[in-house]
Motif scaffolding. Structure first.
Motif, PDB file in Angstrom:
ATOM      1  N   ARG A   1      28.737  33.260  33.085  1.00  0.00           N
ATOM      2  CA  ARG A   1      29.774  34.145  33.627  1.00  0.00           C
ATOM      3  C   ARG A   1      29.341  35.602  33.561  1.00  0.00           C
ATOM      4  NH1 ARG A   1      34.573  32.657  36.433  1.00  0.00           N
ATOM      5  NH2 ARG A   1      34.233  30.443  36.452  1.00  0.00           N
TER       6      ARG A   1
ATOM      7  N   ASN B   1      23.456  35.640  41.685  1.00  0.00           N
ATOM      8  CA  ASN B   1      24.687  36.303  41.250  1.00  0.00           C
ATOM      9  C   ASN B   1      24.398  37.685  40.697  1.00  0.00           C
ATOM     10  OD1 ASN B   1      27.224  35.082  41.596  1.00  0.00           O
ATOM     11  ND2 ASN B   1      26.674  33.448  40.165  1.00  0.00           N
TER      12      ASN B   1
ATOM     13  N   ALA C   1      27.267  40.466  41.024  1.00  0.00           N
ATOM     14  CA  ALA C   1      28.494  39.776  40.619  1.00  0.00           C
ATOM     15  C   ALA C   1      28.964  40.278  39.261  1.00  0.00           C
ATOM     16  CB  ALA C   1      28.251  38.277  40.545  1.00  0.00           C
TER      17      ALA C   1
ATOM     18  N   GLU D   1      35.340  39.690  42.393  1.00  0.00           N
ATOM     19  CA  GLU D   1      35.440  38.803  43.543  1.00  0.00           C
ATOM     20  C   GLU D   1      34.209  37.914  43.610  1.00  0.00           C
ATOM     21  OE1 GLU D   1      35.963  39.547  48.189  1.00  0.00           O
ATOM     22  OE2 GLU D   1      36.680  41.171  46.919  1.00  0.00           O
ATOM     23  N   ARG D   2      34.403  36.689  44.014  1.00  0.00           N
ATOM     24  CA  ARG D   2      33.274  35.760  44.046  1.00  0.00           C
ATOM     25  C   ARG D   2      32.405  36.026  45.288  1.00  0.00           C
ATOM     26  NH1 ARG D   2      35.153  30.069  42.667  1.00  0.00           N
ATOM     27  NH2 ARG D   2      34.803  30.691  40.533  1.00  0.00           N
TER      28      ARG D   2
ATOM     29  N   SER E   1      30.435  31.725  47.269  1.00  0.00           N
ATOM     30  CA  SER E   1      31.571  30.801  47.237  1.00  0.00           C
ATOM     31  C   SER E   1      31.120  29.362  47.463  1.00  0.00           C
ATOM     32  CB  SER E   1      32.573  31.189  48.324  1.00  0.00           C
ATOM     33  OG  SER E   1      31.937  31.128  49.598  1.00  0.00           O
TER      34      SER E   1
ATOM     35  N   TYR F   1      30.168  28.433  36.549  1.00  0.00           N
ATOM     36  CA  TYR F   1      30.430  29.047  37.861  1.00  0.00           C
ATOM     37  C   TYR F   1      31.770  28.643  38.467  1.00  0.00           C
ATOM     38  CZ  TYR F   1      25.707  30.318  37.032  1.00  0.00           C
ATOM     39  OH  TYR F   1      24.603  30.849  36.428  1.00  0.00           O
TER      40      TYR F   1
END
Ligand code: SAH
Ligand code: SF4
Length: 364
Positions: free
Chosen positions: A35, A141, A146, A151-152, A155, A185
């Protein structure tokens, strides 16, 4: 040193248990790694100092190293990832209005030798480790900026890069589990796609162990032609493949299989093939994704004409079968179908330019 990127949640919990640590500690670490994108144990501030010290002695978090990073005018971004011993694989990010798709590789080269595929022509070097597979998502990422709760950006993930994912089953499934894990994820099963040339027993295993969206590289609607184009068909003929697809749909997150179909002029684009494709769609709930072939030197194939592709799409749609046609993206940075150049040092065969499909699906 154990690379913790190699572990999915269960494996990390088991590894922690061997060291007398509780499962929630493993989940904490998983969260930090995937994360927050953290590689430094000292930065994991809610983890006990003694555990951090122990981890520093025995473990590491080592993602793959990008050796090239190119951005196309249309936003498609391509990374060449070093996987050691002179080998490199590609990862491509394809931004679209409502989604961002990452195309991930599973092997350096491929042993299955499909007639139209330049990856296959390069031969097979080795399976990627789970760390090298999930590491492509980890790195993309980070490089796309990220944040843990932002916001992802990515996707969707498609296992459509170099290699046959189901021929590297265990490592691919570990990586898939991390893609789905809420501590990592947290992608939905519908947004993670495995593309396979049709390794029947492995399709069953995937259904049992980690069902995600399934794409099958069909490319030919009868055994005679498919035996030539996709040689694994000689081992697992269409009848068996279609049964496996039906079994898969019992547990799949989507109620259809996507059949990929490269359009090769004069080879698989005649009316008889259209009729056979319609027959197949009556046997398995499916969508077709037509892929205009991207030629490479000495491939021996030509791309079907645009009107032929359009006609196929139109007639399949008129027969009630949802059919899309892939559009090329990123060709100005050699990221389009047939343009990517990975590096595979095969022990047995000389390398040709690598072809990989990086595309956008568009309904016609
Ligand atoms: N091994 C898996 C996934 C990797 S190939 C599979 O075969 O499904 C990813 C996609 O690229 C497949 O649908 C494959 O058929 C397609 N592809 C391979 N060579 C191509 C080419 N020359 N032009 C267009 N698409 C190609
Ligand atoms: Fe391997 Fe897929 Fe290429 Fe066939 S199409 S050689 S299975 S990567």
């Amino acid at each position: 040193m154990q690379n913790l990127l190699d572990f999915d949640a269960d494996a990390l919990i088991a590894w922690f248990a061997e060291r007398g640590e509780k499962p929630f500690r493993a989940r904490q670490i998983l969260h930090w790694i995937h994360r927050f994108g953290e590689t430094d144990f000292d930065a994991m501030t809610d983890v006990a100092k003694s555990l951090r010290a122990q981890l520093k002695e025995t473990a590491c978090i080592v993602p793959p190293v990008p050796i090239r990073d190119s951005v196309s005018g249309d936003g498609t971004r391509k990374w060449l990832m070093d996987v050691g011993n002179g080998n490199a694989v590609e990862t491509v990010f394809i931004p679209e209005t409502k989604r961002g798709t990452l195309c991930v590789s599973s092997q350096a080269g491929c042993a299955l030798d499909c007639a139209f595929c330049s990856t296959g022509k390069q031969g097979f070097n080795r399976n990627l480790s789970a760390a090298e597979i999930i590491g492509q998502l980890w790195l993309a990422n980070r490089l796309l900026g990220a944040t843990a709760d932002g916001e992802r950006i990515i996707s969707n993930v498609v296992m459509m890069g170099m290699g046959e994912p189901l021929a590297n089953f265990d490592n691919v499934v570990s990586a898939l589990k991390l893609m789905l894990d809420d501590h990592a994820y947290g992608l939905s099963r519908r947004r993670v796609t495995v593309s396979t040339s049709g390794i029947v027993p492995a399709i069953d295993r995937l259904r049992d162990e980690c069902p995600v969206a399934l794409a099958v590289s069909l490319h030919a609607p009868n055994d005679e032609l498919r035996n030539r184009l996709v040689p694994i068909n000689q081992k697992y003929p269409l009848k068996d493949l279609l049964s496996a697809c039906r079994r898969y749909l019992d547990r799949a997150p989507r109620d259809f299989v996507t059949f990929e179909y490269i359009m090769l002029e004069g080879v698989n684009d005649r009316d008889e093939h259209l009729r056979q494709l319609i027959d197949i769609a009556h046997k398995v709930p499916c969508k077709y994704n037509l892929i205009p072939f991207n030629p490479f030197p000495n491939s021996g194939f030509r791309r079907s004409s645009a009107p032929t592709v359009r006609r196929f799409a139109q007639l399949l749609n008129e027969a009630g079968i949802v059919t899309t046609t892939r559009k090329t993206r990123g060709d100005d940075v050699d990221a389009a179908c047939g343009q990517l150049a990975g590096q595979v040092k095969d022990r047995t065969r000389r390398t040709q330019a690598h072809v990989m499909t990086i595309t956008k699906e568009k309904a016609q």
